[in-house]
Enzyme design. Structure first.
Site, PDB file in Angstrom:
ATOM      1  N   GLU A   1      51.855  21.761  18.304  1.00 17.94           N
ATOM      2  CA  GLU A   1      51.762  21.599  19.747  1.00 17.94           C
ATOM      3  C   GLU A   1      50.992  20.338  20.063  1.00 17.94           C
ATOM      4  O   GLU A   1      49.947  20.070  19.468  1.00 17.94           O
ATOM      5  CB  GLU A   1      51.062  22.812  20.370  1.00 17.94           C
ATOM      6  CG  GLU A   1      51.034  22.770  21.882  1.00 17.94           C
ATOM      7  CD  GLU A   1      50.418  24.020  22.473  1.00 17.94           C
ATOM      8  OE1 GLU A   1      51.142  25.027  22.581  1.00 17.94           O
ATOM      9  OE2 GLU A   1      49.221  23.988  22.795  1.00 17.94           O
TER      10      GLU A   1
ATOM     11  N   ASP B   1      49.775  25.860  15.815  1.00 16.77           N
ATOM     12  CA  ASP B   1      49.213  25.924  17.165  1.00 16.77           C
ATOM     13  C   ASP B   1      47.751  25.534  17.010  1.00 16.77           C
ATOM     14  O   ASP B   1      46.927  26.356  16.607  1.00 16.77           O
ATOM     15  CB  ASP B   1      49.349  27.337  17.740  1.00 16.77           C
ATOM     16  CG  ASP B   1      48.782  27.437  19.150  1.00 16.77           C
ATOM     17  OD1 ASP B   1      48.841  26.435  19.883  1.00 16.77           O
ATOM     18  OD2 ASP B   1      48.279  28.520  19.507  1.00 16.77           O
TER      19      ASP B   1
ATOM     20  N   ASP C   1      48.047  33.126  18.974  1.00 14.13           N
ATOM     21  CA  ASP C   1      48.100  31.839  18.257  1.00 14.13           C
ATOM     22  C   ASP C   1      49.134  31.879  17.126  1.00 14.13           C
ATOM     23  O   ASP C   1      49.800  30.895  16.843  1.00 14.13           O
ATOM     24  CB  ASP C   1      46.725  31.492  17.675  1.00 14.13           C
ATOM     25  CG  ASP C   1      45.636  31.590  18.718  1.00 14.13           C
ATOM     26  OD1 ASP C   1      45.406  30.600  19.426  1.00 14.13           O
ATOM     27  OD2 ASP C   1      45.034  32.674  18.831  1.00 14.13           O
TER      28      ASP C   1
END
EC number: 3.1.21.10
Length: 177
Positions: free
Chosen positions: A73, A12, A146
């Site tokens: 991501e 992330d 996260d």
């Protein structure tokens, strides 16, 4: 097509907090958690120093856990161009770390990850954390968010990898036809 044993590093991306995870595909949809953590960089540090810290941490994880693939991501415009640019810098050093090690990188939008994990492309952080805790059979929810997001991205890739592999195999066969 079985991908049992596939090791996926989930990321992330972020410049201040970067979620990292490592999972391994089991039988069927089973996912085995291997590691989870967060790399933090102080906002008071120079950009180059922050990127170096992230690059070193990501590289250390890759060297220690030996992922077969990295899933991260995909950056999307959130309205703050400065934040997007800083995140893009961080993504660049992470993709470079993977490329230096010959590790392929796949990117997923937040809604793709949310849909894969919860069935709802608009799930909130709490729903996602609850689902990833259940899916992985964790004793407690991963923190901070996260870390949970990095696990969700890795699980998303594990579940989508068979389809990706079939599509790539089909494309190769089509090239020979």
């Amino acid at each position: 097509m079985s991908l049992e044993g596939l090791r996926v590093m989930g990321i992330d991306p972020g410049l201040t907090r970067c979620g990292l995870s490592m999972v391994q595909a089991g039988r069927g949809r089973q996912i085995i958690p291997v590691a989870v953590g967060v790399v933090r960089t102080p906002s008071s540090a120079e950009l180059a120093e922050r990127l170096l810290r992230i690059s070193n941490a990501v590289g250390d994880w890759m060297d220690e856990y030996k992922p077969d693939v990295v899933a991260m991501e995909r950056i999307f415009e959130r309205g703050n161009v400065s934040t997007v640019m800083h995140t893009a810098h961080a993504v660049g050093v992470m993709v470079l770390a993977a490329a230096e090690r010959g590790i392929p990188v796949h990117e997923y939008t937040p809604s793709e990850v949310k849909k894969a994990i919860s069935g709802n492309g608009r799930a909130d952080k709490k729903q996602m954390t609850n689902m990833i805790t259940r899916i992985l059979g964790l004793g407690e929810p991963p923190k901070p968010a996260d870390a949970a997001d990095a696990l969700a991205i890795a699980v998303c890739h594990c579940w989508r990898a068979p389809l990706i592999a079939r599509a790539e195999a089909s494309a190769r066969l089509g090239a020979w036809g």
